[in-house]
Design a protein around this motif. Structure first.
Motif, PDB file in Angstrom:
ATOM      1  N   ASP A  67      78.520   9.766 -14.019  1.00 10.79           N
ATOM      2  CA  ASP A  67      78.417   9.295 -12.642  1.00 10.79           C
ATOM      3  C   ASP A  67      79.801   9.200 -12.000  1.00 10.79           C
ATOM      4  N   MET A  68      80.784   8.747 -12.775  1.00  7.84           N
ATOM      5  CA  MET A  68      82.146   8.648 -12.263  1.00  7.84           C
ATOM      6  C   MET A  68      82.720  10.024 -11.970  1.00  7.84           C
ATOM      7  N   GLN A  69      82.422  10.982 -12.850  1.00  7.08           N
ATOM      8  CA  GLN A  69      82.899  12.342 -12.637  1.00  7.08           C
ATOM      9  C   GLN A  69      82.281  12.949 -11.383  1.00  7.08           C
ATOM     10  N   ARG A  70      80.971  12.729 -11.208  1.00  5.39           N
ATOM     11  CA  ARG A  70      80.299  13.260 -10.009  1.00  5.39           C
ATOM     12  C   ARG A  70      80.856  12.609  -8.749  1.00  5.39           C
ATOM     13  N   ALA A  71      81.071  11.304  -8.794  1.00  5.79           N
ATOM     14  CA  ALA A  71      81.610  10.604  -7.630  1.00  5.79           C
ATOM     15  C   ALA A  71      83.004  11.105  -7.284  1.00  5.79           C
ATOM     16  N   SER A  72      83.782  11.434  -8.321  1.00  5.78           N
ATOM     17  CA  SER A  72      85.142  11.920  -8.112  1.00  5.78           C
ATOM     18  C   SER A  72      85.155  13.311  -7.491  1.00  5.78           C
ATOM     19  N   THR A  73      84.269  14.184  -7.987  1.00  3.29           N
ATOM     20  CA  THR A  73      84.266  15.571  -7.507  1.00  3.29           C
ATOM     21  C   THR A  73      83.555  15.743  -6.170  1.00  3.29           C
ATOM     22  N   THR A  74      82.679  14.818  -5.817  1.00  2.00           N
ATOM     23  CA  THR A  74      81.926  14.941  -4.559  1.00  2.00           C
ATOM     24  C   THR A  74      82.456  14.020  -3.473  1.00  2.00           C
ATOM     25  N   GLY A  75      83.613  13.381  -3.750  1.00  3.49           N
ATOM     26  CA  GLY A  75      84.194  12.516  -2.742  1.00  3.49           C
ATOM     27  C   GLY A  75      83.461  11.215  -2.553  1.00  3.49           C
ATOM     28  N   GLY A  76      83.001  10.630  -3.650  1.00  2.00           N
ATOM     29  CA  GLY A  76      82.305   9.355  -3.572  1.00  2.00           C
ATOM     30  C   GLY A  76      83.182   8.263  -2.993  1.00  2.00           C
ATOM     31  N   GLN A 109      85.113   4.651  -2.325  1.00  2.00           N
ATOM     32  CA  GLN A 109      85.912   3.792  -3.182  1.00  2.00           C
ATOM     33  C   GLN A 109      85.067   2.663  -3.756  1.00  2.00           C
ATOM     34  N   GLU A 110      84.123   2.177  -2.959  1.00  4.41           N
ATOM     35  CA  GLU A 110      83.231   1.107  -3.422  1.00  4.41           C
ATOM     36  C   GLU A 110      82.399   1.563  -4.611  1.00  4.41           C
ATOM     37  N   THR A 111      81.949   2.828  -4.567  1.00  5.99           N
ATOM     38  CA  THR A 111      81.154   3.380  -5.669  1.00  5.99           C
ATOM     39  C   THR A 111      81.975   3.458  -6.936  1.00  5.99           C
ATOM     40  N   MET A 112      83.212   3.946  -6.818  1.00  3.76           N
ATOM     41  CA  MET A 112      84.073   4.073  -7.990  1.00  3.76           C
ATOM     42  C   MET A 112      84.393   2.703  -8.586  1.00  3.76           C
ATOM     43  N   ILE A 113      84.645   1.728  -7.735  1.00  6.87           N
ATOM     44  CA  ILE A 113      84.939   0.378  -8.222  1.00  6.87           C
ATOM     45  C   ILE A 113      83.734  -0.192  -8.958  1.00  6.87           C
ATOM     46  N   ALA A 114      82.537   0.025  -8.387  1.00  3.02           N
ATOM     47  CA  ALA A 114      81.316  -0.474  -9.019  1.00  3.02           C
ATOM     48  C   ALA A 114      81.100   0.169 -10.379  1.00  3.02           C
ATOM     49  N   LEU A 115      81.384   1.476 -10.486  1.00 11.06           N
ATOM     50  CA  LEU A 115      81.207   2.178 -11.757  1.00 11.06           C
ATOM     51  C   LEU A 115      82.230   1.715 -12.786  1.00 11.06           C
ATOM     52  N   ARG A 116      83.462   1.475 -12.358  1.00  7.46           N
ATOM     53  CA  ARG A 116      84.484   0.978 -13.287  1.00  7.46           C
ATOM     54  C   ARG A 116      84.118  -0.417 -13.782  1.00  7.46           C
ATOM     55  N   ASP A 117      83.609  -1.232 -12.880  1.00  4.27           N
ATOM     56  CA  ASP A 117      83.176  -2.577 -13.288  1.00  4.27           C
ATOM     57  C   ASP A 117      82.030  -2.492 -14.288  1.00  4.27           C
ATOM     58  N   GLU A 118      81.112  -1.554 -14.049  1.00  6.40           N
ATOM     59  CA  GLU A 118      79.986  -1.380 -14.959  1.00  6.40           C
ATOM     60  C   GLU A 118      80.459  -0.925 -16.331  1.00  6.40           C
TER      61      GLU A 118
END
Length: 377
Positions: free
Chosen positions: A139-148, A150-159
């Motif tokens: 999910d983090m990789q997809r968010a990174s490559t598709t321009g997710g 910042q809130e999404t990335m923070i939520a995934l890192r917290d998870e």
């Protein structure tokens, strides 16, 4: 991801505790596209931490067999010729049933002996958490490559952080629930090496182990590591903020012996560094600036070098304009002063007041000058 890791060659080492004195039989069954005559290799980890071949068997109609006697249960690995994965299991006396798909040996079903049942139980639970971790990473990789966002990335890192903590708690709970499992000793050994737990917690868990697990090789290594950890913790107390800094002495560039107590000022900085240490050299101009500004007011500095070359040490002192006292045993991280202060990475620094009491540690940049100014002004 550093903490969520399946058992690997470096971690899965020898086990002990006999199940039977009649020897072992490994009854293997492989499914998938596999030809008669395919070789199956039985290996274990050697003294150099590399796999060593123990025995070889041939596949006939998808079946293979290993027989022998195991003096002590020990983790072994099965490799199949041309297969991309391998399987781990405990080789111990008794009848061991091994079943696997040729293209996914890591998910083999191993039954028949006590330690293999316990090992399989741990691996099943461990994989469930690891699979969730892989899903988050995807999910983090997809968010990174598709321009997710910042809130999404923070939520995934917290998870991911929460899952790492869950995995750590899972391993500790597994140890508590399975004091008869050799895998518990291996898990506790890893926790000890990683300093995840303090010495008191490790001792409490170790004390719950059955005699067989305590007497196992990982059990014996835990005791050895525990003694080292206890000593390290004691040293850490001796160099904690509020403690009186231990005195030490060593040769300066001219070969004369200098002791900490001889160079104490109103404020004293003990600076552990080395000519080869880039972060240390990058910080040196800041220390020079603070020293020049506050030396006349009572700031002294003593540099303790962990260099491996006296020439490099002396050259760095001259090149960086380090005009304070210096000592070095030219012993790298085997330096006795570094061990006394529990220093295993540099730069490291201890700031002392006029009584030689440690008042701050590892201050750099503006924070160092701010604290020195506070103490002197």
């Amino acid at each position: 991801m550093k903490k969520i890791v399946l058992l690997s060659f470096g971690f899965l080492t020898m086990l002990s505790c006999n199940e039977s004195s009649n020897g072992f039989t490994v009854n293997g069954s492989l499914r998938g596209d596999i030809e008669d005559g395919t070789q199956v290799f039985l290996k274990k980890i050697g003294d150099d931490n590399q796999p060593v071949e123990v025995d070889t068997a041939m596949v006939t109609s998808g079946k293979f067999t290993f027989k022998g006697v195991s003096e002590k249960p020990e983790l072994h690995y099965l490799f199949v010729d041309k297969a991309k994965t391998y399987a781990a299991f405990v080789l111990e006396n008794g009848d061991i049933d091994f079943e696997a798909q040729i293209d996914s040996l890591g998910y083999a079903k191993v039954e028949g002996t006590t330690q293999n049942e316990l090992f399989s139980d741990y691996m099943k639970q461990s994989r469930e958490i690891s699979q969730r971790a892989q899903s988050i990473q995807q999910d983090m990789q997809r968010a990174s490559t598709t321009g997710g966002s910042q809130e999404t990335m923070i939520a995934l890192r917290d998870e991911m952080q929460e899952l790492q903590e869950e995995y750590q708690n899972f391993e500790i709970d597994y140890i508590k629930s399975n004091p008869n499992a050799l895998i518990s000793a291996l898990l506790l050994e890893r926790a000890t090496a990683a300093k995840i737990l303090g010495s008191e917690e490790i001792q409490e868990l170790y004390d719950t182990f059955t005699p067989e697990v305590k007497d196992s090789k990982p059990g014996q290594r835990i005791i050895e590591s525990l003694e080292v950890l206890k000593k390290s913790e004691e040293q850490a107390k001796n160099t904690a903020i509020g403690a009186k800094a231990p005195n030490f002495s060593g040769p300066n560039p001219d070969g004369e012996t200098i002791a900490l107590n001889d160079v104490l000022g109103k404020v004293t900085l003990i600076d552990f560094w080395a000519a080869w240490c880039r972060p240390c050299r990058a910080e040196n101009p800041n220390i020079v600036s603070v020293y020049k500004k506050y030396h006349e007011k009572g700031l002294n500095v003593i540099g303790v070098s962990l260099d491996k070359s006296a020439d490099a040490w002396k050259k760095a002192i001259a090149d960086d304009g380090l005009e304070w006292n210096h000592i070095s045993n030219i012993a790298y991280f085997d330096d006795a002063i570094a061990r006394l202060y529990n220093v295993d990475a540099i730069p490291a620094a201890f700031l002392l007041d006029e009584n030689g009491v440690i008042v701050a540690k590892n201050l750099r940049g503006p924070a160092l000058e701010q604290k020195v100014s506070e103490l002197l002004d």
